[in-house]
Design a protein around this motif. Sequence first.
Motif, PDB file in Angstrom:
ATOM      1  N   GLY A   1      45.023  46.640  40.610  1.00  0.00           N
ATOM      2  CA  GLY A   1      45.311  46.083  39.289  1.00  0.00           C
ATOM      3  C   GLY A   1      44.189  46.364  38.311  1.00  0.00           C
ATOM      4  N   GLU A   2      42.951  46.243  38.781  1.00  0.00           N
ATOM      5  CA  GLU A   2      41.780  46.508  37.943  1.00  0.00           C
ATOM      6  C   GLU A   2      41.722  47.980  37.551  1.00  0.00           C
ATOM      7  N   ALA A   3      42.050  48.863  38.503  1.00  0.00           N
ATOM      8  CA  ALA A   3      42.018  50.313  38.253  1.00  0.00           C
ATOM      9  C   ALA A   3      43.050  50.731  37.210  1.00  0.00           C
ATOM     10  N   LEU A   4      44.158  49.963  37.130  1.00  0.00           N
ATOM     11  CA  LEU A   4      45.249  50.323  36.223  1.00  0.00           C
ATOM     12  C   LEU A   4      45.137  49.670  34.847  1.00  0.00           C
ATOM     13  N   LYS A   5      44.119  48.854  34.673  1.00  0.00           N
ATOM     14  CA  LYS A   5      43.974  48.064  33.456  1.00  0.00           C
ATOM     15  C   LYS A   5      44.061  48.902  32.178  1.00  0.00           C
ATOM     16  N   ASP A   6      43.389  50.053  32.191  1.00  0.00           N
ATOM     17  CA  ASP A   6      43.346  50.889  30.981  1.00  0.00           C
ATOM     18  C   ASP A   6      44.276  52.101  31.052  1.00  0.00           C
TER      19      ASP A   6
END
Length: 256
Positions: free
Chosen positions: A188-193
């Motif tokens: 989820g963090e990796a897909l944030k941007d």
Amino acid sequence: MRLIDTHTHLYAKEFENDFDKVLERARNAGVAKFYLPAIDSEVIDDMLRLADLYPQEFFPMMGLHPVSVKENYLGELKIVAEYLSKRKFVAVGEIGLDFYWDTTYKREQLIAFHQQMELAQQYKLPIVIHTRNAMPETIEAVRPYAAKGLTGVFHCFGDGSDTAKEIIDLGFYLGIGGVLTYKKANLGEALKDIPLDRMVLETDAPYLSPVPFRGKRNESSYLVHIAEKLAEAKDVSIEEVAAITSANAERIFDHY
């Protein structure tokens, strides 16, 4: 809400005893279309039977999975080429590189991957990529074909944001599945941007079940749990995730 499962093996033996119930649950969950990746010649009959029974819902791909690349791979590739010449498929897949289990056929996997990307270009089809323990090699192999306009999906994406950006810069999409729901994956963090318009949803059923079904047989109705988790990660509504990812899927696979 309308969802699309861009990667599901619902033709697999794991579903032979309760397929009708599995399909009913998926429909009730809002899953409108199911894209079926091939593995090797052993699954083709079952896959096409399903596609022929439900032509408005199930759409087959054709390809040789890297784990199925063995000493007979040239014969398997010939079968792939023959099917692509005589029937409509939505993609060449799933294809790619897998150096996780065994690297005995590493060279042959690379040959098979390149040959199938050439077939995809010949038939103007997208590709669906399986890559495990081989992301740098996979991106390097794809790069010259992407430069000529080849596109498709990196199925089961689970890497970091830098890799995600590298993939979308090539013009490819990220296939987001059950891994998103695993706490340790930190996906989820990796897909944030990463923009939603470069993602599609998938289950990879019967594999990689999302939480809360992890460890059990996966099925397409569980796609809603992946959509919910992506909505949470992107801080948008699940309806927005469903609408954008479904539009992406139809754009890639050219089915409206």
